[in-house]
Write an enzyme that holds these catalytic residues in place. Sequence first.
Site: not given
Length: 373
Positions: A157, A206, A238, A262, A266
């Site tokens: 980001y 990852k 994942d 992020d 959620d």
Amino acid sequence: MAENLDEKLNEVTVLKNYNIVVLRGDGIGPEIVAEAIKVLDAAGERFGFQFTYDEQLMGGCAIDATGEPLPQQTIDACKQADSVLLGAVGGWKWDTLPGSKRPEAGLLGIRSALGLYANLRPAKIFEPLKSASPIKDSIIGDQLDILVVRELTGGIYFGERGRCEKNGAPAAYDTESYSVPEIERIARVAFDMAMKRGKKLTSVDKANVLESSRLWRETVIRISKEYPEVELNHMYVDNCAMQLVRNPAQFDVIVTSNMFGDILSDEASMISGSIGMLASASLAGSSLGLYEPIHGSAPDIAGQGIANPLATILSVAMMLRYSFDEAEAADAIEAAVDEALRRARTPDIKEDGIPVVSTGEMGDLVAKLTAGE
Ligand code: NAD
């Protein structure tokens, strides 16, 4: 004379005092913050400390008063404070302003001005609200209490981005990059949190594909040597997304990068089933933190006395736990919320057979239970 003075000093009990900047904000912000303050005061009275509240402006109310969503005076006050409590900002009235002048610009501004690089989002199911969760009872088990620690100021980001050409076609790129110090500091926050909880940390990356993830993993493993009591494991992002709905009870603290955090925070928080229950904290590595509910200013229900104040109340429990090290008081507030949910509900979480109460009545009930009455 000296003896008299000593005796007198012994008689005076000096209460610990914490200075909190209060940003009530817009919409339901002022209503829910008022209830959280009632609960803080009740906790202080029971556990022997007190608060000084410094009211400052941020968001739409600041635009109306000063023309800016985040006045310099607010930034200065927050930097001096022991902690910051935020309601929520935004509303229809300011929706047509340009991006940098909108209330929400204040949120990004205050996070960056205070250097808040660690975002903490708990996903906890209160027993009486189990039926509101989209996850089956048999999967949730007896207890579900996860804390997601997300890196907030680095990664993709904030990395280099741009437009380019690829094989003769227009293309775009964003760059994920982390420095060792950035990973070290978020890892330490997560290990510290794990030490205050179940002493179990899952680092999510990852590393089978991304070089930045390999550096992330190496660094987390090195920092783990400073925390021999914490059990560390690693999980690909994942797999973690899948495990959160398959077997969420396996997690205690999760630490991850900005983008993975992020998404996963959620996903994890929705396990609890209600937006009015979700608290959050953003920390700068010192005791200073910004505590706020994850929901917005809910302009559709503002001023009606029906907003659920529990996310904000749980945010001040986090403040007591993580900024002030007052774990006993934080536990008391969380236990009070659990009990309050058995006795009363705001309309957003109403259930047959349990009386529906207003924002203020819910705040009064939690404050009373926190006080031990
Ligand atoms: P929202 O979270 O304000 O509301 C979404 C829905 O949830 C609405 O129906 C609302 O009534 C309900 N809701 C939210 N909190 C509730 C509570 N405590 N009790 C009961 N019901 C509740 O999201 P939105 O409608 O997308 O945004 C409204 C405004 O808030 C916008 O201006 C947005 O930019 C802003 N916003 C601010 C923050 C923040 O201050 N951190 C976060 C998100 C959105």
